[in-house]
Design an enzyme around this catalytic site. Structure first.
Site, PDB file in Angstrom:
ATOM      1  N   ARG A   1       0.573 -10.954  13.602  1.00 54.01           N
ATOM      2  CA  ARG A   1      -0.333  -9.989  12.377  1.00 54.01           C
ATOM      3  C   ARG A   1      -0.033  -9.996  11.266  1.00 54.01           C
ATOM      4  O   ARG A   1       0.397  -9.224  10.530  1.00 54.01           O
ATOM      5  CB  ARG A   1      -0.800  -9.097  12.927  1.00 54.01           C
TER       6      ARG A   1
ATOM      7  N   HIS B   1      -2.891   1.306  16.571  1.00 52.33           N
ATOM      8  CA  HIS B   1      -2.022   1.247  15.273  1.00 52.33           C
ATOM      9  C   HIS B   1      -0.380   2.368  15.544  1.00 52.33           C
ATOM     10  O   HIS B   1      -0.149   3.492  14.976  1.00 52.33           O
ATOM     11  CB  HIS B   1      -2.787   2.322  14.351  1.00 52.33           C
TER      12      HIS B   1
ATOM     13  N   TRP C   1       1.939   6.719  12.323  1.00 54.51           N
ATOM     14  CA  TRP C   1       0.401   7.332  11.263  1.00 54.51           C
ATOM     15  C   TRP C   1       0.229   4.850  11.066  1.00 54.51           C
ATOM     16  O   TRP C   1      -0.656   4.718  12.246  1.00 54.51           O
ATOM     17  CB  TRP C   1       0.289   7.109  10.453  1.00 54.51           C
TER      18      TRP C   1
ATOM     19  N   HIS D   1      -2.918 -10.596   8.921  1.00 50.79           N
ATOM     20  CA  HIS D   1      -3.525  -8.814   8.874  1.00 50.79           C
ATOM     21  C   HIS D   1      -3.557  -9.385   6.468  1.00 50.79           C
ATOM     22  O   HIS D   1      -4.004 -10.285   6.308  1.00 50.79           O
ATOM     23  CB  HIS D   1      -2.113  -7.980   7.750  1.00 50.79           C
TER      24      HIS D   1
ATOM     25  N   GLU E   1      -4.061  -4.469  19.544  1.00 46.59           N
ATOM     26  CA  GLU E   1      -3.074  -4.521  18.193  1.00 46.59           C
ATOM     27  C   GLU E   1      -2.312  -3.692  18.084  1.00 46.59           C
ATOM     28  O   GLU E   1      -2.760  -2.658  18.393  1.00 46.59           O
ATOM     29  CB  GLU E   1      -3.994  -5.137  17.468  1.00 46.59           C
TER      30      GLU E   1
ATOM     31  N   ARG F   1     -13.594  -5.589  15.025  1.00 49.14           N
ATOM     32  CA  ARG F   1     -12.766  -4.321  15.951  1.00 49.14           C
ATOM     33  C   ARG F   1     -13.712  -2.988  15.661  1.00 49.14           C
ATOM     34  O   ARG F   1     -14.629  -2.923  14.573  1.00 49.14           O
ATOM     35  CB  ARG F   1     -11.826  -4.636  14.010  1.00 49.14           C
TER      36      ARG F   1
ATOM     37  N   ASP G   1      -6.287  -3.490   1.584  1.00 50.24           N
ATOM     38  CA  ASP G   1      -4.897  -3.820   0.774  1.00 50.24           C
ATOM     39  C   ASP G   1      -4.049  -5.538   0.242  1.00 50.24           C
ATOM     40  O   ASP G   1      -3.225  -5.059  -0.144  1.00 50.24           O
ATOM     41  CB  ASP G   1      -3.710  -2.462   1.328  1.00 50.24           C
TER      42      ASP G   1
ATOM     43  N   HIS H   1     -14.051  -4.623  10.358  1.00 45.55           N
ATOM     44  CA  HIS H   1     -14.581  -3.774  11.319  1.00 45.55           C
ATOM     45  C   HIS H   1     -15.266  -2.808  11.108  1.00 45.55           C
ATOM     46  O   HIS H   1     -15.844  -2.950  10.713  1.00 45.55           O
ATOM     47  CB  HIS H   1     -13.137  -2.812   9.737  1.00 45.55           C
TER      48      HIS H   1
ATOM     49  N   ASN I   1       1.149  -1.243   0.043  1.00 49.57           N
ATOM     50  CA  ASN I   1       0.206  -0.079   0.430  1.00 49.57           C
ATOM     51  C   ASN I   1       0.687   1.279   0.391  1.00 49.57           C
ATOM     52  O   ASN I   1       2.001   1.180   0.862  1.00 49.57           O
ATOM     53  CB  ASN I   1      -1.128  -0.265   1.188  1.00 49.57           C
TER      54      ASN I   1
ATOM     55  N   GLU J   1       1.910  -6.712  11.446  1.00 47.41           N
ATOM     56  CA  GLU J   1       1.475  -6.310  10.032  1.00 47.41           C
ATOM     57  C   GLU J   1       2.832  -6.094   9.041  1.00 47.41           C
ATOM     58  O   GLU J   1       2.883  -5.736   8.066  1.00 47.41           O
ATOM     59  CB  GLU J   1       0.172  -5.778   9.869  1.00 47.41           C
TER      60      GLU J   1
HETATM   61  O1  EZ4 Z   1      -3.612   0.183   8.370  1.00 46.24           O
HETATM   62  O2  EZ4 Z   1      -2.886  -2.083   5.949  1.00 46.24           O
HETATM   63  O3  EZ4 Z   1      -5.098  -3.634  11.487  1.00 46.24           O
HETATM   64  N1  EZ4 Z   1      -5.272  -3.117   9.992  1.00 46.24           N
HETATM   65  C1  EZ4 Z   1      -4.212  -2.551   9.880  1.00 46.24           C
HETATM   66  C2  EZ4 Z   1      -4.648  -1.945   8.211  1.00 46.24           C
HETATM   67  C3  EZ4 Z   1      -3.724  -0.472   7.651  1.00 46.24           C
HETATM   68  C4  EZ4 Z   1      -3.427  -0.814   7.008  1.00 46.24           C
HETATM   69  C5  EZ4 Z   1      -2.066   0.287   5.478  1.00 46.24           C
HETATM   70  O4  EZ4 Z   1      -1.995   0.199   4.795  1.00 46.24           O
HETATM   71  O5  EZ4 Z   1      -4.186  -2.256  10.406  1.00 46.24           O
HETATM   72  O6  EZ4 Z   1      -5.769  -1.425   7.909  1.00 46.24           O
HETATM   73 CO    CO Z   2      -3.332  -3.146  12.008  1.00 49.73          CO
END
Ligand code: EZ4
Ligand code: CO
Length: 408
Positions: free
Chosen positions: A289, A218, A408, A318, A242, A147, A322, A122, A37, A268
Site C-alpha cells: 500500500r 485502519h 486511529w 495509496h 487493509e 471500499r 491527501d 470509497h 496530512n 500506507e
Molecule cells: O486515512 O490517508 O486507505 N486509505 C486510508 C487513508 C488515510 C489517510 C490519512 O491521512 O487509510 O484515507
Molecule cells: Co488505508
C-alpha cells in the site's frame, strides 16, 4: 540542464497540499507532491530550508544520483518527512525529463504494460441504506471496485465514514479536520467484529458477486481479533482487507495467515523498501500500500514494487485525497508501467482542488490513464492557488470506551 529554482507551494483548495516546483535554466518546470496530512509544514520546511539550496545548479537529468544524494547525505534516514521531501524532488525531476524528451513519464519507465490502471473508490454510510446509496453512486460512475466502510451501530461512527457531499456533489471523505485540534472518535473493537461480517453478507446479497469489495480496518485490531475478522469475512470474497493490525508488529500477521485466506493489504504508513522486508519476504501480505508521495517518489516506489513482485505480491498504491493530483499522476504512470500492478486507490478530489491542479486523466471501464502529455501531465495554477491559503487541519484521535487512546 541545471536547476535554476526550487519553490515550495502551499495551498488549501478544500484541503492542504504541499507542491515542489523545480525550474531549469531553460524554463522547463517540474512538479512534485510533498503533502503529508496533518504535518504539512514540516515537509515544506525540510524542502525550503534544507533541500532547495542543495538543488540549485544541479543537473536535472540525474534522477538516481539526486535520490541517493538526498537520502544518504542527510545521514538521518527514512521516516515520512524525509521520504516525502525526497519524493517531491524525484517526481519533479521525472516531470522535467518527460518534458525534455517529449514523452509521458510511463514511457520513460518502460512503456505501458496495460491499457489503464484499475482503480477502487470509497463508499461509506451512516447505516446500510446510506451505504447502499453511496455504492450505487460509485457503480453509476463506472467503478468496478469499491471500499465499503459503515458506521458501527452503538458506536456512533467508525473509520472512513463520509460526512456528506462536498462541493460539486461528490461524496468525499476527508479525515483531517479544520475545525479544531482535538477531534476525537470513539472505538469499540467488539462491536466492530460482531457487525462487520453482517455488513458484508448484506453487501454481497445486495450488489452480487462481480463487484470487487474492499475494506480498511485502519490498524485497530489485535492479532487474534484480526485473525478472527479475516476468517469471518472469507465467504464474502474480499479483494482485500487493509491495515488489519498496527504495522509496527509485522510478525503478528503470521497468526492471521494461519487462519484465513482473505487477501491482506498493508503499508500506507511505511515509507521505504527496508520497511517491507518482513512483510514481503515472509509473504505476509498480498498488496503493498505504499504511496509515491510518502515513499521517496517514483524511483523508490518502483524499487518497493519490484521487490514485492519477486514474491507474487502486487501493488495497491495509496491514493486518498491527501495525495495531490501531482502525486496521483505519478502513481498512475508507475501503475501503467510496472508488471505486478494490482489496483490503485482513487478518492476523487474536490472541485476546488481541480481549480488549482489541471490534469489530463482519462477513464475507461473502471480504470484510469494519466494521459499522454509530456512529463507527469499536471499543471499548477498560481492565481487559483492564491485564493486558498494554508489552513491548519489535523487527523482525529480514536479513544476506547474507557478513554484510552487507540490507533486511529
Ligand atoms: O486515512 O490517508 O486507505 N486509505 C486510508 C487513508 C488515510 C489517510 C490519512 O491521512 O487509510 O484515507
Ligand atoms: Co488505508
Amino acid at each position: 540542464m541545471r536547476i535554476r529554482s526550487a519553490e515550495v507551494l502551499v495551498a488549501s483548495p478544500s484541503r492542504n497540499f504541499v507542491t515542489l516546483r523545480l525550474t531549469t535554466e531553460d524554463g522547463i518546470v517540474g512538479l512534485g507532491d510533498a503533502t503529508l496530512n496533518g504535518r504539512e509544514l514540516a515537509v515544506a520546511s525540510y524542502l525550503r530550508d534544507h533541500v532547495a539550496p542543495l538543488l540549485i545548479g544541479r543537473d536535472a537529468h540525474r534522477i538516481e544520483d539526486t535520490w541517493q544524494f538526498l537520502y544518504r547525505s542527510a545521514y538521518w534516514r527514512r521516516g515520512p518527512v524525509t521520504m516525502s521531501a525526497i519524493a517531491a524532488v524525484d517526481m519533479a525531476l521525472w516531470d522535467i525529463k518527460g518534458k525534455l524528451t517529449g514523452l509521458p513519464v510511463y514511457q520513460l519507465l518502460g512503456g505501458a504494460s496495460r491499457t489503464g490502471a484499475l482503480v477502487y473508490a470509497h463508499a461509506s454510510g451512516a447505516d446500510l441504506d446510506d451505504l447502499a446509496d453511496s455504492v450505487h453512486a460509485r457503480i453509476e460512475e463506472g467503478y468496478k471496485a469499491i471500499r465499503l466502510q459503515v458506521a458501527i451501530p452503538g458506536m456512533g461512527g467508525g473509520y472512513g465514514i463520509s460526512s456528506g457531499r462536498a462541493s460539486g456533489g461528490r461524496y468525499t471523505y476527508e479525515p483531517a479536520k479544520r475545525a479544531g485540534l482535538h477531534v476525537e472518535e470513539g472505538w469499540d473493537s467488539s462491536r466492530y467484529l460482531r457487525y462487520l461480517p453482517t455488513m458484508f453478507e448484506w453487501a454481497r446479497a445486495e450488489f452480487g458477486p462481480e463487484v470487487m469489495l474492499l475494506h480498511d480496518a485502519h490498524h485497530r485490531l489485535t492479532p487474534v481479533q484480526a485473525a478472527r475478522l479475516a476468517k469471518d469475512l472469507e465467504p464474502y470474497d474480499l479483494f482485500w482487507l487493509e491495515d488489519i493490525t498496527p504495522v509496527e508488529n509485522q510478525e503478528s500477521l503470521r497468526l492471521v495467515r494461519q487462519h484465513s485466506t482473505t487477501p491482506l493489504a498493508i503499508g500506507e504508513v511505511l515509507n521505504s523498501v527496508w520497511d517491507f522486508r518482513t512483510l514481503v519476504q515472509e509473504q505476509l501480505i498480498d498488496y503493498v500500500r505504499a504511496s509515491v508521495t510518502h515513499s521517496g517518489g517514483i524511483t523508490h516506489l518502483k524499487r518497493i514494487f519490484e521487490f514485492a513482485g519477486q514474491y507474487q505480491i502486487r501493488s495497491g498504491s495509496h491514493g486518498p485525497t491527501d495525495i495531490s493530483p501531482v502525486g496521483m499522476a505519478a502513481a498512475l504512470h508507475l501503475d501503467l508501467a510496472i508488471h505486478n500492478f494490482g489496483i490503485q486507490e482513487h478518492m476523487a478530489h474536490d472541485r476546488l482542488t481541480d481549480e488549482v491542479f489541471r490534469t489530463g486523466f482519462s477513464w475507461h471501464d473502471g480504470a484510469m490513464h494519466p494521459g499522454d502529455a509530456p512529463g507527469l501531465g499536471v499543471e499548477y495554477d498560481d492565481d487559483a492557488a492564491a485564493r486558498f491559503p494554508y489552513e491548519p487541519a489535523y487527523l482525529p484521535t480514536a479513544r476506547l470506551v474507557d478513554g484510552t487512546v487507540h490507533d486511529w
